[in-house]
Write a protein that holds these residues in place. Structure first.
Motif, PDB file in Angstrom:
ATOM      1  N   LEU A  37       0.829  -1.202   0.000  1.00 36.29           N
ATOM      2  CA  LEU A  37       0.000   0.000   0.000  1.00 36.29           C
ATOM      3  C   LEU A  37       0.867   1.257   0.000  1.00 36.29           C
ATOM      4  O   LEU A  37       0.613   2.205  -0.748  1.00 36.29           O
ATOM      5  CB  LEU A  37      -0.915  -0.016   1.224  1.00 36.29           C
ATOM      6  CG  LEU A  37      -1.989   1.067   1.308  1.00 36.29           C
ATOM      7  CD1 LEU A  37      -2.940   0.964   0.126  1.00 36.29           C
ATOM      8  CD2 LEU A  37      -2.764   0.951   2.609  1.00 36.29           C
ATOM      9  N   ASN A 238      -3.915   0.961  -5.355  1.00 36.23           N
ATOM     10  CA  ASN A 238      -4.110   1.429  -3.986  1.00 36.23           C
ATOM     11  C   ASN A 238      -5.430   0.910  -3.417  1.00 36.23           C
ATOM     12  O   ASN A 238      -5.496   0.470  -2.261  1.00 36.23           O
ATOM     13  CB  ASN A 238      -4.076   2.962  -3.974  1.00 36.23           C
ATOM     14  CG  ASN A 238      -4.086   3.528  -2.583  1.00 36.23           C
ATOM     15  OD1 ASN A 238      -5.147   3.810  -2.049  1.00 36.23           O
ATOM     16  ND2 ASN A 238      -2.918   3.716  -2.001  1.00 36.23           N
ATOM     17  N   ALA A 239      -6.480   0.954  -4.243  1.00 36.90           N
ATOM     18  CA  ALA A 239      -7.768   0.437  -3.791  1.00 36.90           C
ATOM     19  C   ALA A 239      -7.695  -1.064  -3.542  1.00 36.90           C
ATOM     20  O   ALA A 239      -8.260  -1.589  -2.570  1.00 36.90           O
ATOM     21  CB  ALA A 239      -8.846   0.750  -4.836  1.00 36.90           C
ATOM     22  N   GLY A 242      -5.628  -1.670  -0.414  1.00 36.16           N
ATOM     23  CA  GLY A 242      -6.396  -1.198   0.731  1.00 36.16           C
ATOM     24  C   GLY A 242      -7.476  -2.187   1.118  1.00 36.16           C
ATOM     25  O   GLY A 242      -7.668  -2.506   2.302  1.00 36.16           O
ATOM     26  N   THR A 243      -8.197  -2.706   0.097  1.00 35.11           N
ATOM     27  CA  THR A 243      -9.230  -3.704   0.370  1.00 35.11           C
ATOM     28  C   THR A 243      -8.622  -4.992   0.907  1.00 35.11           C
ATOM     29  O   THR A 243      -9.117  -5.574   1.879  1.00 35.11           O
ATOM     30  CB  THR A 243     -10.024  -3.998  -0.920  1.00 35.11           C
ATOM     31  OG1 THR A 243     -10.578  -2.775  -1.417  1.00 35.11           O
ATOM     32  CG2 THR A 243     -11.144  -4.982  -0.652  1.00 35.11           C
ATOM     33  N   GLY A 245      -5.802  -5.297   2.423  1.00 35.06           N
ATOM     34  CA  GLY A 245      -5.318  -5.047   3.774  1.00 35.06           C
ATOM     35  C   GLY A 245      -6.433  -5.070   4.797  1.00 35.06           C
ATOM     36  O   GLY A 245      -6.261  -5.583   5.916  1.00 35.06           O
ATOM     37  N   GLY A 246      -7.590  -4.511   4.429  1.00 34.84           N
ATOM     38  CA  GLY A 246      -8.730  -4.536   5.344  1.00 34.84           C
ATOM     39  C   GLY A 246      -9.208  -5.941   5.620  1.00 34.84           C
ATOM     40  O   GLY A 246      -9.482  -6.317   6.771  1.00 34.84           O
ATOM     41  N   LYS A 409     -16.449  -2.182  -3.024  1.00 35.72           N
ATOM     42  CA  LYS A 409     -15.971  -1.973  -1.658  1.00 35.72           C
ATOM     43  C   LYS A 409     -17.021  -2.409  -0.641  1.00 35.72           C
ATOM     44  O   LYS A 409     -16.696  -2.903   0.439  1.00 35.72           O
ATOM     45  CB  LYS A 409     -15.605  -0.500  -1.438  1.00 35.72           C
ATOM     46  CG  LYS A 409     -14.313  -0.088  -2.119  1.00 35.72           C
ATOM     47  CD  LYS A 409     -13.939   1.336  -1.756  1.00 35.72           C
ATOM     48  CE  LYS A 409     -12.608   1.726  -2.386  1.00 35.72           C
ATOM     49  NZ  LYS A 409     -12.232   3.123  -2.064  1.00 35.72           N
ATOM     50  N   SER A 413     -16.499  -5.649   1.962  1.00 37.00           N
ATOM     51  CA  SER A 413     -16.307  -5.367   3.391  1.00 37.00           C
ATOM     52  C   SER A 413     -17.509  -5.724   4.258  1.00 37.00           C
ATOM     53  O   SER A 413     -17.343  -6.087   5.423  1.00 37.00           O
ATOM     54  CB  SER A 413     -15.968  -3.882   3.572  1.00 37.00           C
ATOM     55  OG  SER A 413     -17.023  -3.063   3.074  1.00 37.00           O
TER      56      SER A 413
END
Length: 814
Positions: A37, A238-239, A242-243, A245-246, A409, A413
């Motif tokens: 990231l 990045n998205a 980020g996803t 990583g979440g 997203k 999530s």
């Protein structure tokens, strides 16, 4: 307390090795995602390519700028403006002006992304002839690479041409160079040009002409093809990270907390013995926290080292798979290590904190208890947390805007809340599910089925802990893959419902139909053609948000004859040059209202709303007339059959009409099948990356938890051997129990997936989109099967050494 904690770690190696492995892997994944990231935040500075040797480049307006009360809002124009003739005249007084005209070219057996340019601009990219000569006539061209050699005749959508020279391929495009005069005939507009003059003089000459950009130095890269490709690629990357990583953070926290809680629950008698020896509840709690601190620090450090080793390999995989640009590398960032280490340590302490409170409440009599029945498998806090998360998941499903539920997203999530809620409340569901699954096996001859049922229902904490990884695995696989499958199926159904044409004609990739081809198609006997082109419309909503909507330009009568638009109100035939068709997502969407918009080239207009489309899955865009999409190339022709026309004759006529330009004629069914919405490669690989990380981690966690649970039962299983059970019977019992527990987790995961997908089905219904119910049974079955194999193998492998000859006696009671 610290010395006792160290001794305990040495004495209960299996339990704490399991916690160490779970935490180390979680921190490693967090480190990898953090490094990826951090490295995706900045792109390297790319040098100019097409105009590297030019002194000054003047570029027409390519950005729409609208002033709002909170600042200027910008959007990239769908069709950049040409450099005005007045500006060209001023610049020609300063020095030589070279107009850059760019247009799509299609050649038989040539690259699919050919682009035409006038020969004079080749010098600004430092193209040099490797063979042949420069073009001199309208039917001569120079190409790059080795796909065509001098003397070869090419059949293109702009007529036949002869290759008279080649230049080296510089890697950023596949140009076809025409003479300057022929390029001017093929492309009347020039959106950028090169001036042989001083930059200051050029700026003075164009001052007062809105939108013009004077590019020098590194700024010349803005005149390259797709200058924002690095930024767009990094935004997507990045998205993605980020996803991922979440999801990684959720899975790791979930698994680690569950592992620590189970490790403490296994030591009930040990804590009871310490209480009998005089230990206070506070001492027990401090002991558990000290153990967590030691394990957490060591595991977090190991995870950081492992993550630093794995991050470059992830970067290489994403670049090789097309998820990231070829230049993407892991940078020298240090904060991801600190963040991952702190997160791992915090998760270990928080996971142990709740368990330590339960340990402190252990009474001295627990040391004397021989029954392994969990009489109170759930604390009051766990019940409250589970109920609260379950209520939160229900609110999110029912009250979120339907359109948001279809965004990636959101559907990536949102399942995490429901997964956590079901996992917390799983001890309430374990006993009924196990009894349901084991009802038939328990009635079979032999005691295996009965023992499986009683053991799994007696050790509710153990069963819930082992079922948790299977729950996460199946729920994520079903939710993520099911969401994309249902959304794609709904979009395909929309496309099928909107298309009433008999044939659909499409141009080669990256090209559009020229006027000659359009005239030939319209002249085919029995064909009623509707030629449409792609554009965009911009609208300022709430006075501050500049929104871009994809648009199609079409002739209303022809559009009505070849398409069945999902109208909420109004009529397609009411569309004219003073009106627009919008959808229900627009702030203004009442027929007859007037709305201020900016067209694809930035022209500001006020149009009347002629009709309103239902929202659907988001593909029901805007429609305007060709007059409001000036210059947009026709990229699709829908053809309906006139009364009495023969379909075969019309198809043959269409193929002949588009043969020179390389167009393709398909029946409506063939076109729908070819245009079936599929998850693009980048998104598919991204989902697989997120899902793969989660499944890999939960799979390892499943083996880890199964090993911990089975190792704690060696004395119990040895007692079965003393009661007369054979080695094979014990192994079958352990394997059957592992499969039963995984089945419980898989059923709970399936329940989560169905509930999540039901939310998507409800959203599609509210958006008036086709509701297609699909469950990814193959993915769910594969995930459940993998969990079952891992659990059974881990259980049998752990018990096997204890059943060797000489190890059949039960160990003494300590």
């Amino acid at each position: 307390m610290l010395s006792i904690a160290v001794y305990t770690l040495r004495a209960r190696r299996v339990t704490f090795v399991g916690s160490f492995v779970a935490l180390a892997l979680g921190v490693a994944l967090l480190t990898v995602m953090g490094l990826a990231l951090a490295s995706s935040l900045d792109a390297p500075r790319r040098a100019p390519e097409r105009f590297a040797a030019a002194r000054v480049v003047v570029k027409g307006a390519d950005t729409l700028r609208v002033a709002t009360p909170i600042g200027t809002r910008t959007q990239r124009l769908a069709r950049p403006r040409a450099v005005p003739a007045a500006a060209v005249a001023r610049l020609q007084r300063l020095g030589e002006v070279t107009l850059d005209r760019t247009f799509a070219v299609h050649a038989e057996n040539g690259p699919g992304d050919l682009v035409g340019h006038p020969w004079p601009v080749a010098a600004f990219a430092s193209y040099e002839l490797t063979s042949g000569r420069a073009p001199r006539t309208a039917r001569e061209v120079v190409v790059t690479g080795t796909w065509a050699k001098p003397g070869r005749t090419l059949r293109t959508d702009h007529g036949g041409v002869t290759v008279v020279g080649t230049v080296a391929d510089l890697g950023f495009e596949h140009p076809v160079f025409y003479t300057e005069a022929q390029a001017a005939r093929l492309a009347s507009r020039s959106t950028q040009l090169v001036v042989a003059a001083r930059p200051a003089a050029v700026r003075n000459a164009v001052r007062g002409i809105p939108g013009l950009q004077v590019l020098t130095g590194d700024g010349r890269r803005l005149a390259d093809p797709d200058p924002d490709r690095d930024r767009v690629a990094l935004t997507a990357l990045n998205a993605l990270f980020g996803t991922a990583g979440g999801v990684t953070a959720f899975v790791s926290v979930f698994v680690v907390a569950s592992t620590f809680a189970f490790a403490v629950a296994q030591r009930r008698r040990e804590f009871g013995l310490l209480r009998t020896a005089g230990a206070t509840p506070g001492q027990l709690r401090r002991t558990v926290l000290a153990e967590a601190l030691l394990v957490g620090a060591l595991a977090s450090a190991a995870g950081c080292v492992l993550g630093g080793y794995g991050a470059p390999r992830l970067a290489r995989w994403t670049a090789d798979g097309g998820l990231a640009p070829g230049w993407f590398r892991i940078g020298g960032h240090t904060w991801p290590y600190g963040a991952a280490f702190a997160t791992g340590l915090l998760v270990a302490l928080l996971g142990a904190a709740a368990a330590s409170w339960r340990a402190g409440r252990t009474g001295p009599t627990e040391a004397l208890r021989e029954a392994d029945v969990d009489d109170r498998p759930m604390t009051r806090g766990r019940r409250l947390c589970g109920a609260g998360l379950l209520l939160t998941a229900a609110v999110l499903l029912l009250l979120d805007p339907p359109g948001d539920l279809l965004h990636r997203k959101t559907y990536v999530s949102r399942p995490m809340v429901l997964i956590t809620a079901v996992a917390l409340l799983s001890p309430l569901l374990v006993r009924p599910l196990v009894r349901l699954l084991a009802r038939a096996p328990a009635r079979l001859p032999g005691a295996t089925g009965l023992l499986v049922r009683e053991s799994a229902t007696a050790g509710v904490r153990r069963t819930a802990a082992v079922a948790a990884p299977a729950l996460v695995t199946v729920a994520l696989a079903g939710s993520l893959l099911g969401a994309t499958a249902n959304l794609n199926a709904a979009r395909a159904a929309e496309t099928r419902d909107r298309t009433t044409a008999a044939f659909v004609v499409t141009p080669p990739d990256g090209a559009g139909f020229d006027e000659a081809t359009l005239r030939a198609v319209r002249a085919v006997p029995g064909a009623q053609a509707s030629a449409t082109s792609a554009s965009a419309v911009y609208v300022l909503e709430d006075g501050v948000a500049l929104i871009r909507s994809e648009a199609r330009a079409a002739v209303p009568a022809a559009l009505a004859a070849t398409a069945r638009l999902p109208l909420a109100s109004g009529r397609v035939t009411a569309l004219d040059d003073d009106s627009i068709i919008v959808n229900e997502e627009w702030e203004r969407h009442t027929v007859g209202q007037r709305v201020r918009v900016w067209l694809g080239d930035g022209t500001r207009k006020t149009l009347r709303i002629a009709a309103v489309l239902r929202t659907g899955t988001g593909d029901n865009g805007v429609y305007v007339t060709p007059a409001n999409a000036s210059g947009a190339a026709v990229d699709r022709i829908d053809v309906a059959l006139r009364d009495g026309a023969d379909a075969g004759a019309v198809a043959a006529g269409l193929r002949e009409a588009v043969r020179a330009g390389g167009g393709r004629v398909r029946t409506a069914d063939q076109w729908v099948a070819a245009a079936y919405p599929r998850t693009d490669r980048t998104t598919r690989l991204g989902v697989l990356l997120v899902l793969g990380i989660a499944l890999l981690y939960t799979g390892i966690s499943l083996v880890n938890t199964m090993t911990m649970a089975t190792a704690d039962r060696v004395r119990e299983l040895a007692a079965l051997r003393l009661a007369g059970a054979t080695r094979g019977q014990v192994l079958r019992l352990v394997g059957a129990e592992a499969l039963t527990v995984v089945a419980v987790g898989a059923l709970l995961g399936l329940l989560v997936a169905v509930v999540e997908l039901a939310g998507m089905w409800r959203a599609l219904h509210l958006l008036s989109a086709p509701v297609v119910i699909r469950l990814p049974w193959s993915a769910i079955g594969t995930a459940a099967g993998a969990c079952a194999l891992l659990a059974a193998t881990a259980a049998v492998a752990t018990v096997w050494p204890a059943l060797h000859p000489g190890k059949d006696q039960a160990p003494p009671v300590r």
